[in-house]
Scaffold this motif. Structure first.
Motif, short mmCIF file in Angstrom:
data_model
loop_
_atom_site.label_atom_id
_atom_site.label_comp_id
_atom_site.label_asym_id
_atom_site.label_seq_id
_atom_site.Cartn_x
_atom_site.Cartn_y
_atom_site.Cartn_z
N LYS A 41 -6.98 5.92 -13.14
CA LYS A 41 -7.01 5.33 -14.27
C LYS A 41 -6.07 4.28 -14.73
O LYS A 41 -6.35 3.14 -15.46
N GLU A 42 -4.91 4.21 -14.32
CA GLU A 42 -4.07 3.32 -14.58
C GLU A 42 -4.34 1.91 -14.08
O GLU A 42 -3.73 0.90 -14.77
N LEU A 43 -5.28 1.73 -13.14
CA LEU A 43 -5.58 0.54 -12.79
C LEU A 43 -6.67 -0.19 -13.52
O LEU A 43 -7.01 -1.22 -13.21
N LYS A 44 -7.05 0.54 -14.60
CA LYS A 44 -7.81 -0.26 -15.76
C LYS A 44 -7.05 -1.38 -16.43
O LYS A 44 -7.70 -2.38 -16.79
N GLU A 45 -5.80 -1.42 -16.31
CA GLU A 45 -4.97 -2.38 -16.97
C GLU A 45 -5.12 -3.41 -15.75
O GLU A 45 -4.38 -3.33 -14.72
N ILE A 46 -5.91 -4.58 -16.06
CA ILE A 46 -6.09 -5.58 -15.17
C ILE A 46 -4.85 -6.29 -14.46
O ILE A 46 -4.77 -6.39 -13.33
N ASN A 47 -3.92 -6.31 -15.32
CA ASN A 47 -2.50 -6.98 -14.55
C ASN A 47 -2.04 -6.05 -13.77
O ASN A 47 -1.37 -6.73 -12.61
N LEU A 48 -2.10 -4.77 -13.84
CA LEU A 48 -1.57 -3.73 -12.95
C LEU A 48 -2.57 -3.93 -11.60
O LEU A 48 -1.85 -3.92 -10.57
N PHE A 49 -3.94 -3.93 -11.85
CA PHE A 49 -4.76 -3.86 -10.67
C PHE A 49 -4.61 -5.01 -10.01
O PHE A 49 -4.47 -5.03 -8.67
N LYS A 50 -4.23 -6.26 -10.44
CA LYS A 50 -4.00 -7.36 -9.61
C LYS A 50 -2.64 -7.37 -8.98
O LYS A 50 -2.55 -8.20 -7.83
N ASN A 51 -1.75 -6.42 -9.44
CA ASN A 51 -0.50 -6.54 -8.64
C ASN A 51 -0.52 -5.27 -7.57
O ASN A 51 0.24 -4.33 -7.31
N PHE A 52 -1.37 -5.61 -6.30
CA PHE A 52 -1.48 -4.66 -5.21
C PHE A 52 -0.82 -5.32 -3.98
O PHE A 52 -0.48 -6.55 -3.91
N ASN A 53 -0.44 -4.16 -3.25
CA ASN A 53 0.12 -4.99 -1.81
C ASN A 53 -0.51 -4.07 -0.72
O ASN A 53 -1.43 -3.32 -1.00
N LEU A 54 -0.41 -4.36 0.58
CA LEU A 54 -0.92 -3.85 1.78
C LEU A 54 0.42 -3.11 2.22
O LEU A 54 1.59 -3.67 2.49
N LYS A 55 0.04 -1.76 2.47
CA LYS A 55 1.35 -0.87 3.01
C LYS A 55 0.58 -0.07 4.05
O LYS A 55 -0.64 0.67 3.71
N ASN A 56 1.02 0.02 5.31
CA ASN A 56 0.39 1.01 6.16
C ASN A 56 -1.23 0.69 6.44
O ASN A 56 -2.11 1.47 6.47
N ASN A 57 -1.50 -0.61 6.37
CA ASN A 57 -2.87 -1.17 6.58
C ASN A 57 -3.84 -0.71 5.65
O ASN A 57 -5.17 -0.43 5.81
N THR A 58 -3.72 -0.53 4.19
CA THR A 58 -4.25 -0.31 3.15
C THR A 58 -3.83 -0.79 1.62
O THR A 58 -2.64 -1.21 1.97
N ILE A 59 -4.67 -0.86 0.94
CA ILE A 59 -4.24 -1.41 -0.23
C ILE A 59 -3.41 -0.23 -1.28
O ILE A 59 -3.78 0.84 -1.19
N THR A 60 -2.48 -0.74 -1.97
CA THR A 60 -1.81 -0.07 -2.65
C THR A 60 -1.26 -0.45 -4.10
O THR A 60 -1.32 -1.70 -4.15
N TRP A 61 -0.94 0.25 -4.96
CA TRP A 61 -0.41 -0.14 -6.29
C TRP A 61 0.89 0.57 -6.76
O TRP A 61 0.98 1.87 -5.99
N CYS A 62 1.52 0.39 -7.40
CA CYS A 62 2.64 1.10 -8.06
C CYS A 62 3.60 1.38 -7.10
O CYS A 62 3.93 2.50 -6.94
N ASN A 63 4.10 0.45 -6.31
CA ASN A 63 5.03 0.85 -5.19
C ASN A 63 4.66 1.81 -4.26
O ASN A 63 5.34 2.94 -3.83
N GLY A 64 3.34 1.97 -3.81
CA GLY A 64 2.82 2.76 -3.06
C GLY A 64 2.22 4.23 -3.54
O GLY A 64 1.71 5.08 -2.96
N GLU A 65 2.42 4.38 -5.05
CA GLU A 65 2.06 5.62 -5.34
C GLU A 65 0.51 5.84 -5.61
O GLU A 65 0.19 6.77 -5.64
#
Length: 81
Positions: A41-65
């Motif tokens: 649900k947090e990812l509905k905020e588009i700016n948060l959604f756009k701020n993803f990373n790759l960690k352990n070969n998968t997509i993550t948000w919020c510092n891996g949370e």
């Protein structure tokens, strides 16, 4: 499985991301159907959604949370030709 490892992720628009997998498959994935699930649900905020990373070969948000199963993206994503 190695095929499911995400090598690169590129934001496209809205809630869509293009993924390059270890087997060189390129797929687009729309996350909108998942945004009503409690975990995302947090990812509905588009700016948060756009701020993803790759960690352990998968997509993550919020510092891996928050992460998303790469096998689902691989299996349900749309192949880019």
């Amino acid at each position: 499985m190695l095929n499911f490892h995400i090598i690169k992720a590129t934001y496209l628009s809205d809630y869509s991301v293009r993924f390059l997998f270890a087997d060189k498959t390129l797929k687009d994935f729309d996350f909108r159907p998942y945004l009503n699930l409690i975990f995302f649900k947090e990812l509905k905020e588009i700016n948060l959604f756009k701020n993803f990373n790759l960690k352990n070969n998968t997509i993550t948000w919020c510092n891996g949370e928050i992460d998303f199963a790469p096998d689902t993206i691989y299996e349900q994503g749309v192949i880019v030709k």
